[in-house]
Design an enzyme around this catalytic site. Structure first.
Site, PDB file in Angstrom:
ATOM      1  N   LYS A 123      45.044 -69.913 -28.701  1.00  0.00           N
ATOM      2  CA  LYS A 123      44.397 -69.497 -27.449  1.00  0.00           C
ATOM      3  C   LYS A 123      45.463 -69.014 -26.468  1.00  0.00           C
ATOM      4  CE  LYS A 123      44.838 -74.260 -26.058  1.00  0.00           C
ATOM      5  NZ  LYS A 123      44.278 -75.591 -26.136  1.00  0.00           N
TER       6      LYS A 123
ATOM      7  N   TYR B 238      63.365 -62.450   1.971  1.00  0.00           N
ATOM      8  CA  TYR B 238      62.247 -62.852   2.834  1.00  0.00           C
ATOM      9  C   TYR B 238      62.463 -64.258   3.389  1.00  0.00           C
ATOM     10  CZ  TYR B 238      59.225 -59.039   1.194  1.00  0.00           C
ATOM     11  OH  TYR B 238      58.668 -57.809   0.914  1.00  0.00           O
TER      12      TYR B 238
HETATM   13  C1  LIG Z   1      45.044 -76.502 -26.787  1.00  0.00           C
HETATM   14  C2  LIG Z   1      44.420 -77.559 -27.592  1.00  0.00           C
HETATM   15  C3  LIG Z   1      45.156 -78.286 -28.534  1.00  0.00           C
HETATM   16  C4  LIG Z   1      46.651 -78.125 -28.722  1.00  0.00           C
HETATM   17  O1  LIG Z   1      47.357 -78.915 -27.795  1.00  0.00           O
HETATM   18  P1  LIG Z   1      48.955 -78.988 -27.808  1.00  0.00           P
HETATM   19  O2  LIG Z   1      49.261 -80.059 -26.863  1.00  0.00           O
HETATM   20  O3  LIG Z   1      49.442 -77.657 -27.362  1.00  0.00           O
HETATM   21  O4  LIG Z   1      49.344 -79.288 -29.222  1.00  0.00           O
HETATM   22  C5  LIG Z   1      44.468 -79.178 -29.329  1.00  0.00           C
HETATM   23  N1  LIG Z   1      43.140 -79.380 -29.171  1.00  0.00           N
HETATM   24  C6  LIG Z   1      42.413 -78.726 -28.253  1.00  0.00           C
HETATM   25  C7  LIG Z   1      40.957 -78.986 -28.128  1.00  0.00           C
HETATM   26  C8  LIG Z   1      43.032 -77.803 -27.420  1.00  0.00           C
HETATM   27  O5  LIG Z   1      42.304 -77.155 -26.508  1.00  0.00           O
END
Ligand SMILES: *Cc1c(COP(=O)(O)O)cnc(C)c1O
Length: 375
Positions: A36, A266
């Protein structure tokens, strides 16, 4: 189009290395890379290709449209859609053979109807809230949901999942408590589950700090991208060392020397107290190099650390290179994240300056700048 002076490099060999470290750790559990947020800023399609070659079992995305992108890029492995199951996306799920994760029964009759009409069977997973307190069904609703899926044609239950809220904290009991709530909920209905129904709850923190929670599959994000789930404490052993995947560099666009007493940028938040040599960098908060890094961060010039001085603005940042040995010239490479010579600035260090976590640093830098892939 002329290339930007700001450049994200993604190391495929580091992705491979991290996958292998995680695979050793996961033993017989499958690995589902979470890709994602465009692969946490690393490019979802490119990462998926590497992970698929290394033996990933499936991929996790937030919304269905990300799954479509993977399918259009020729990725054939199962793709789990973890967020945003609204009725409008059902046709997309069916056409692209995506695996929805559902949190209640509301959408199921319509999904069943469309699956039957299309002559397909859709595999789906149920998400239980075992203690995250965010998304999912209550453990007490699990049984009726499982039965509802079983009774509706065109649907097949392929797995049940939950998510840990605190697996990054190795010393906390919370993860064992959530794990127990999840396994108890499953044990109570085990006789109602179809054969091969996969159970998964562990994220990177779960795999590294509570490996017994990996069950049938670990859903891994941050560890695959080379950051420690707990924000950078040293790993338990050498063969658990993860390699940073992302490197963010820019180029010096001007070098200037200003006298003591000069206000910089700034708000004039930095006043020089000596004759100061400055490198002007064409990077700013537009590129994810947040304003909070003003007067806090360091960058690498000639393999040495140079402090960021004055405010980071939209497209310009100043580094004090007075103490950097050797010449600093227009066009020289400056590293904001990653290694240069013997020095290294990690995502966790930048996260501390930004008052956030490595995840956010990687998403910001990776998704706001041009990416280049190296081996
Ligand atoms: C993003 C996500 C993960 C992965 O988490 P990490 O800490 O990056 O390993 C696992 N499960 C779900 C449901 C997630 O949304």
């Amino acid at each position: 189009m002329a290339p930007s002076l700001n450049r994200i490099e993604i190391s495929r060999s580091a992705l491979r290395h991290n996958f292998r470290v995680c695979r050793r750790k996961a033993g017989r559990s499958w690995i589902m890379p979470m890709i994602k947020a465009d692969g946490y800023g690393h490019g979802m399609v490119e990462c998926a290709r590497v992970f698929a070659e290394e033996g990933a079992a499936a991929f996790g995305v937030a919304e269905a449209r990300e799954g479509v992108r993977l399918r259009r890029s020729g990725i054939e492995l199962p793709v789990y859609v973890l967020v945003g199951m609204v009725p409008e996306v059902i046709p997309v799920i069916l056409v692209h053979r995506l695996t929805p994760v559902i949190v209640d029964g509301e959408i199921l009759p319509e999904m069943s109807r469309q699956a039957v009409a299309a002559g397909v069977e859709t595999e789906l997973h149920i998400k239980v809230d075992a203690g995250m307190g965010r998304q999912g069904c209550h453990p007490s609703e699990l049984l009726s949901l499982v039965r509802q899926v079983r009774e509706l044609p065109g649907l097949r239950l392929d797995g049940i999942m939950a998510h840990f809220p605190m697996a990054d904290e190795a010393a906390s009991d919370n993860t064992w408590e959530v794990f127990a709530r999840f396994t108890e909920a499953i044990t109570g209905i085990a006789h109602e589950l179809p054969p091969g129904c996969r159970l998964h709850i562990a994220n990177s923190g779960g795999l590294f700090h509570f490996s017994r929670t990996s069950l049938d599959m670990a859903r891994l994000g941050i560890a695959l991208y080379g950051c420690s789930p707990d924000g950078g404490r040293p790993p338990a052993s050498d063969d658990e060392i993860l390699r940073p995947v992302m490197r963010f560099s820019t180029r010096v666009i001007q070098v200037r020397t200003v006298p003591a007493g000069t206000g910089l940028g700034y708000g004039q938040t930095f006043i020089t107290d000596r004759l100061t040599r400055l490198a002007v960098l064409p990077v700013g908060y537009e590129d994810g190099y947040l304003r909070r890094l003003s007067n806090r961060a360091a960058v690498l010039v000639n393999g040495r650390r140079a402090p960021v001085v004055g405010r980071v603005s939209m497209n310009l940042t100043l580094a004090d290179v007075t103490d950097i040995p050797g010449e600093v010239r227009r066009g020289d490479e400056v590293v904001l994240l990653g290694r240069q010579g013997d020095e290294m600035i990690g995502a966790d260090e930048i996260a501390a300056w930004m008052e956030t976590i490595s995840y956010e640093v990687l998403c910001l830098f990776g998704n706001l700048n041009d990416r280049f892939y190296v081996d």
